[in-house]
Design a protein around this motif. Structure first.
Motif, PDB file in Angstrom:
ATOM      1  N   ASP A 116      48.829  39.317  49.620  1.00 28.59           N
ATOM      2  CA  ASP A 116      48.237  38.581  50.744  1.00 28.59           C
ATOM      3  C   ASP A 116      48.215  39.420  52.018  1.00 28.59           C
ATOM      4  O   ASP A 116      47.273  39.331  52.815  1.00 28.59           O
ATOM      5  CB  ASP A 116      48.996  37.275  50.983  1.00 28.59           C
TER       6      ASP A 116
ATOM      7  N   ILE B 116      39.645  31.116  48.380  1.00 22.83           N
ATOM      8  CA  ILE B 116      39.138  31.997  47.323  1.00 22.83           C
ATOM      9  C   ILE B 116      39.093  31.220  46.007  1.00 22.83           C
ATOM     10  O   ILE B 116      39.997  30.430  45.706  1.00 22.83           O
ATOM     11  CB  ILE B 116      40.043  33.234  47.189  1.00 22.83           C
ATOM     12  N   ASP B 117      38.054  31.437  45.234  1.00 21.47           N
ATOM     13  CA  ASP B 117      37.908  30.769  43.938  1.00 21.47           C
ATOM     14  C   ASP B 117      38.761  31.501  42.902  1.00 21.47           C
ATOM     15  O   ASP B 117      38.283  32.395  42.200  1.00 21.47           O
ATOM     16  CB  ASP B 117      36.437  30.760  43.522  1.00 21.47           C
ATOM     17  N   TRP B 118      40.021  31.104  42.813  1.00 18.74           N
ATOM     18  CA  TRP B 118      40.927  31.807  41.908  1.00 18.74           C
ATOM     19  C   TRP B 118      40.643  31.513  40.447  1.00 18.74           C
ATOM     20  O   TRP B 118      41.048  32.278  39.560  1.00 18.74           O
ATOM     21  CB  TRP B 118      42.383  31.476  42.245  1.00 18.74           C
TER      22      TRP B 118
ATOM     23  N   TRP C 184      31.553  40.284  48.451  1.00 16.63           N
ATOM     24  CA  TRP C 184      32.628  39.934  49.381  1.00 16.63           C
ATOM     25  C   TRP C 184      33.792  39.237  48.684  1.00 16.63           C
ATOM     26  O   TRP C 184      34.943  39.686  48.754  1.00 16.63           O
ATOM     27  CB  TRP C 184      32.095  39.070  50.522  1.00 16.63           C
ATOM     28  N   TRP C 185      33.525  38.134  48.006  1.00 16.44           N
ATOM     29  CA  TRP C 185      34.620  37.363  47.411  1.00 16.44           C
ATOM     30  C   TRP C 185      35.312  38.091  46.271  1.00 16.44           C
ATOM     31  O   TRP C 185      36.560  38.087  46.200  1.00 16.44           O
ATOM     32  CB  TRP C 185      34.118  35.986  46.976  1.00 16.44           C
TER      33      TRP C 185
ATOM     34  N   LEU D 147      37.887  40.348  47.770  1.00 11.37           N
ATOM     35  CA  LEU D 147      39.122  39.681  48.202  1.00 11.37           C
ATOM     36  C   LEU D 147      40.014  39.382  46.996  1.00 11.37           C
ATOM     37  O   LEU D 147      41.246  39.446  47.098  1.00 11.37           O
ATOM     38  CB  LEU D 147      38.793  38.394  48.956  1.00 11.37           C
ATOM     39  N   MET D 148      39.406  39.046  45.871  1.00  9.68           N
ATOM     40  CA  MET D 148      40.188  38.797  44.653  1.00  9.68           C
ATOM     41  C   MET D 148      40.835  40.076  44.126  1.00  9.68           C
ATOM     42  O   MET D 148      41.862  40.037  43.441  1.00  9.68           O
ATOM     43  CB  MET D 148      39.282  38.227  43.557  1.00  9.68           C
TER      44      MET D 148
ATOM     45  N   TYR E  80      40.235  33.230  56.875  1.00  6.69           N
ATOM     46  CA  TYR E  80      39.109  33.186  55.940  1.00  6.69           C
ATOM     47  C   TYR E  80      39.243  31.976  55.021  1.00  6.69           C
ATOM     48  O   TYR E  80      40.304  31.360  54.918  1.00  6.69           O
ATOM     49  CB  TYR E  80      39.009  34.481  55.132  1.00  6.69           C
TER      50      TYR E  80
ATOM     51  N   ASP F  15      31.114  33.571  54.522  1.00  9.42           N
ATOM     52  CA  ASP F  15      32.263  32.666  54.575  1.00  9.42           C
ATOM     53  C   ASP F  15      32.126  31.776  55.805  1.00  9.42           C
ATOM     54  O   ASP F  15      32.393  32.208  56.929  1.00  9.42           O
ATOM     55  CB  ASP F  15      33.560  33.482  54.647  1.00  9.42           C
TER      56      ASP F  15
ATOM     57  N   ARG G 226      45.366  41.869  51.644  1.00  7.10           N
ATOM     58  CA  ARG G 226      44.089  41.159  51.747  1.00  7.10           C
ATOM     59  C   ARG G 226      43.746  40.878  53.212  1.00  7.10           C
ATOM     60  O   ARG G 226      42.612  41.035  53.642  1.00  7.10           O
ATOM     61  CB  ARG G 226      44.174  39.854  50.946  1.00  7.10           C
TER      62      ARG G 226
END
Length: 328
Positions: free
Chosen positions: A238, A278-280, A207-208, A211-212, A275, A261, A241
């Motif tokens: 964005d 996000i761990d950028w 999932w994450w 999104l990245m 949501y 999430d 996303r």
């Protein structure tokens, strides 16, 4: 710019005015939704942006064969094996279409591949994650290809003709891949408890990174403004996303799976799903080459390139002989 040119002399000032007029006419064509073709005038920055984007897209299709190819020999049935083989073959074809589109911009395929193998060129971060179970193949089709479709359908209206036309067939095939992945997930959630847990685990892990996959936030994107102005891109990172989240959450609910999430909420005011963060930093590490499978993916591509050297040499030798016979 004009003042500097004027100080340099009337000829420089005249060239500056002429160049500005040419650039203005180019932008007028873009704004009028005209397609730019290979022999048309285009600014150097437009050409450079297209080469970067199309080549990264092509590299992603080729590298993207690896995580799924890992499961061809282990597919649970002959039907699944045949479908996965067809899908991996499609991805290879997508890469070839895109390399051909990039070549119309004056760059050779060999140069592009050398950039990939040397690490100079990038490919999508999503393909640096491992496929640990059969459910990952379903998750890739459903989520990764679903995200790709969200990103690529607007590219069918890209201002550069060869790229836009290549994307029409790519999107048709990606749509089939997304349905194939969703069907795998549906079969798993309707199976045993272990199969259902396998599907949920795959969703949790993919999932994450999906999104990245759309790229950094708009505020941190270096290329979005120019790409949007030139109508290479039609939506920002964005925006795409958000479209993906809005489309995918109802699908997950139908499957009976839980999006990993805790901050996921439907916003009544905006009509969108909100949501979590996000761990950028993870994204930056993967792009920098420090993801779970970066080294493995590049080692596999380099080995394939080296193993295929004799084929390229034989093809060149055959072409040379054909030219000699034709000239005789």
């Amino acid at each position: 710019m004009y003042t500097q040119a004027l100080n340099a002399g009337p000829e420089a000032a005249e060239r500056t005015i002429e160049d500005a007029a040419i650039l203005a006419r180019f932008q007028e064509r873009i704004d009028a939704e005209e397609r730019i073709e290979p022999n048309d005038f285009m600014p150097a920055a437009y050409r450079k942006t297209l080469i970067r984007q199309i080549s990264q897209h092509a590299h992603s299709e080729i590298v993207g064969m690896l995580p799924e190819g890992n499961w061809i020999t282990r597919a649970p049935s002959l039907r699944r094996k045949a479908a996965l083989l067809a899908k991996v073959q499609d991805e290879c074809g997508h890469g070839l279409y895109l390399y051909a589109a990039a070549e119309t911009l004056g760059v050779s395929r060999e140069e592009l591949i050398d950039q990939l193998l040397s690490g100079k060129a990038k490919y999508s971060s999503i393909f640096n994650y491992p496929t640990l179970s059969w459910a990952d193949i379903g998750a890739i089709g459903w989520l990764v290809d679903g995200a790709a479709i969200m990103n690529q359908i607007p590219l069918c209206r890209c201002s550069y003709g060869p790229y836009a036309r290549a994307m029409i067939r790519v999107c048709k095939e990606e749509s089939f891949h997304q349905r194939q992945g969703y069907e795998i997930m549906l079969a798993l959630v309707r199976g045993s408890e272990a199969q259902r847990e396998m599907a949920q685990d795959a969703l949790n892990r993919w999932w994450w990174p999906c999104l990245m996959m759309f790229g950094p936030p708009d505020a941190d994107s270096r290329h979005s403004e120019a790409s949007t102005r030139w109508k290479i891109k039609r939506f920002s990172n964005d925006e795409l996303r958000q479209k993906f989240v809005d489309a995918t959450v109802p699908q997950a609910r139908y499957l009976g799976l839980t999006i990993p999430d805790p901050d996921l909420r439907f916003n009544e005011e905006t009509g969108h799903w909100d949501y979590g963060a996000i761990d950028w930093e993870e994204f930056r590490q993967v792009i920098a080459g420090n993801g779970p499978c970066n080294a493995d993916r590049m080692a596999a591509r380099r080995k394939a390139h080296e193993d295929g050297a004799w084929v390229r040499e034989a093809a060149c030798a055959h072409a040379a002989k054909s030219r000699v016979r034709a000239a005789a």
